[in-house]
Scaffold this motif. Structure first.
Motif, PDB file in Angstrom:
ATOM      1  N   PRO A 125       0.837  -1.436  -0.036  1.00  0.00           N
ATOM      2  CA  PRO A 125       0.042   0.017   0.034  1.00  0.00           C
ATOM      3  C   PRO A 125       0.928   1.249  -0.005  1.00  0.00           C
ATOM      4  CG  PRO A 125      -0.191  -1.110   2.049  1.00  0.00           C
ATOM      5  CD  PRO A 125       0.568  -2.115   1.222  1.00  0.00           C
ATOM      6  N   LEU A 126       1.956   1.239   0.659  1.00  0.00           N
ATOM      7  CA  LEU A 126       3.047   2.395   0.707  1.00  0.00           C
ATOM      8  C   LEU A 126       3.414   2.703  -0.763  1.00  0.00           C
ATOM      9  CD1 LEU A 126       4.677   4.592   1.870  1.00  0.00           C
ATOM     10  CD2 LEU A 126       6.533   2.842   2.240  1.00  0.00           C
ATOM     11  N   PHE A 127       3.816   1.649  -1.531  1.00  0.00           N
ATOM     12  CA  PHE A 127       4.405   1.812  -2.917  1.00  0.00           C
ATOM     13  C   PHE A 127       3.267   2.236  -3.784  1.00  0.00           C
ATOM     14  CE2 PHE A 127       6.078   0.712  -6.904  1.00  0.00           C
ATOM     15  CZ  PHE A 127       7.406   1.222  -6.763  1.00  0.00           C
ATOM     16  N   ASP A 128       2.051   1.537  -3.628  1.00  0.00           N
ATOM     17  CA  ASP A 128       0.904   2.021  -4.632  1.00  0.00           C
ATOM     18  C   ASP A 128       0.716   3.365  -4.267  1.00  0.00           C
ATOM     19  OD1 ASP A 128       0.555  -0.449  -5.627  1.00  0.00           O
ATOM     20  OD2 ASP A 128      -0.881  -1.053  -4.315  1.00  0.00           O
ATOM     21  N   GLU A 129       0.393   3.858  -3.167  1.00  0.00           N
ATOM     22  CA  GLU A 129       0.118   5.353  -2.758  1.00  0.00           C
ATOM     23  C   GLU A 129       1.465   6.459  -3.362  1.00  0.00           C
ATOM     24  OE1 GLU A 129      -0.253   8.193   1.193  1.00  0.00           O
ATOM     25  OE2 GLU A 129      -0.317   6.066   1.262  1.00  0.00           O
ATOM     26  N   THR A 130       2.591   5.843  -3.137  1.00  0.00           N
ATOM     27  CA  THR A 130       3.546   6.686  -3.753  1.00  0.00           C
ATOM     28  C   THR A 130       3.564   6.897  -5.162  1.00  0.00           C
ATOM     29  OG1 THR A 130       4.987   6.070  -1.601  1.00  0.00           O
ATOM     30  CG2 THR A 130       6.033   7.155  -3.321  1.00  0.00           C
ATOM     31  N   VAL A 131       3.506   5.935  -5.765  1.00  0.00           N
ATOM     32  CA  VAL A 131       3.293   5.820  -7.151  1.00  0.00           C
ATOM     33  C   VAL A 131       2.393   6.752  -7.842  1.00  0.00           C
ATOM     34  CG1 VAL A 131       3.113   4.545  -9.336  1.00  0.00           C
ATOM     35  CG2 VAL A 131       4.641   3.568  -7.924  1.00  0.00           C
TER      36      VAL A 131
END
Length: 203
Positions: free
Chosen positions: A79-85
């Motif tokens: 979820p962190l990477f999805d949100e950051t992208v």
């Protein structure tokens, strides 16, 4: 006599280690190469820890994403990477993500996530700690802050501290690795104007 007969060598069957290529990544703009890692933050009691996930843009040294959790798993990274992208609107095929060889970094869940988003994976060589220098240097900057506590009383205190630190780091920290600019100045294309202003003052 042994030397002449080529017998001065290891005679047992030995495992052959492959030659690992040193990762060399070049970023000429923001959101091209990110580095990520996880570090431990000491909790209120002995042997208690919180885990700080940080994604760093190696071009500008800007922290583009972070979170603190009570575990170290690839599931929490998704979820962190999805949100950051999504936040930085990174198109598929543009980004390379570099990491060391920790379990969350090499997990299948991480690999599937990056493949779905069109992100290229890059990893450090085995047992080579200096192949992920940007994240390591960033964690040193964090933990050598005079206000960095020996222990955090709770996860909310850890989040409050990191929130303030990352705001300062991105907006006000003059980074030696990027010409004493702040990460935000480099990330948002202000470096040339700042450099020209500095040169005008010197002149």
């Amino acid at each position: 006599i042994l030397g002449q007969n080529r017998e001065v060598c290891e005679r047992r069957a030995q495992r052959r280690h492959p030659v690992y290529t040193k990762p060399e990544l070049l970023a000429v703009g923001p959101n091209e190469v990110w580095s990520w890692d996880i570090t431990k933050l000491k909790g209120p009691e002995k042997w208690s820890y919180y885990y700080l996930y940080v994604i760093l843009d190696i071009y500008s040294r800007r922290v583009v994403g972070w979170c603190i959790a009570e575990a170290e798993t690839a599931v929490l990274f998704k979820p962190l990477f999805d949100e950051t992208v999504a936040k930085h609107d990174v198109p598929p095929g543009q980004l390379t993500l570099h990491a060391d060889n920790g379990a969350p970094m090499k997990a299948k869940a991480t690999g599937f996530l990056l493949a779905d988003l069109g992100v290229t994976q890059s990893h450090s060589r085995p047992h080579t700690s200096n192949d992920n220098p940007y994240s390591a240097a960033h964690f040193k900057t964090l933990k050598y802050q005079p206000t960095f506590p020996k222990r955090f009383a709770g996860i909310e205190q850890a989040r409050d501290f990191c929130r303030g630190f990352f705001d300062w780091y991105n907006q006000a920290h003059h980074h030696a690795g990027i010409g004493l600019m702040t990460p935000n100045q480099v990330h948002y294309g202000q470096a040339d104007a700042v450099h020209a202003a500095r040169q005008a003052i010197l002149a």
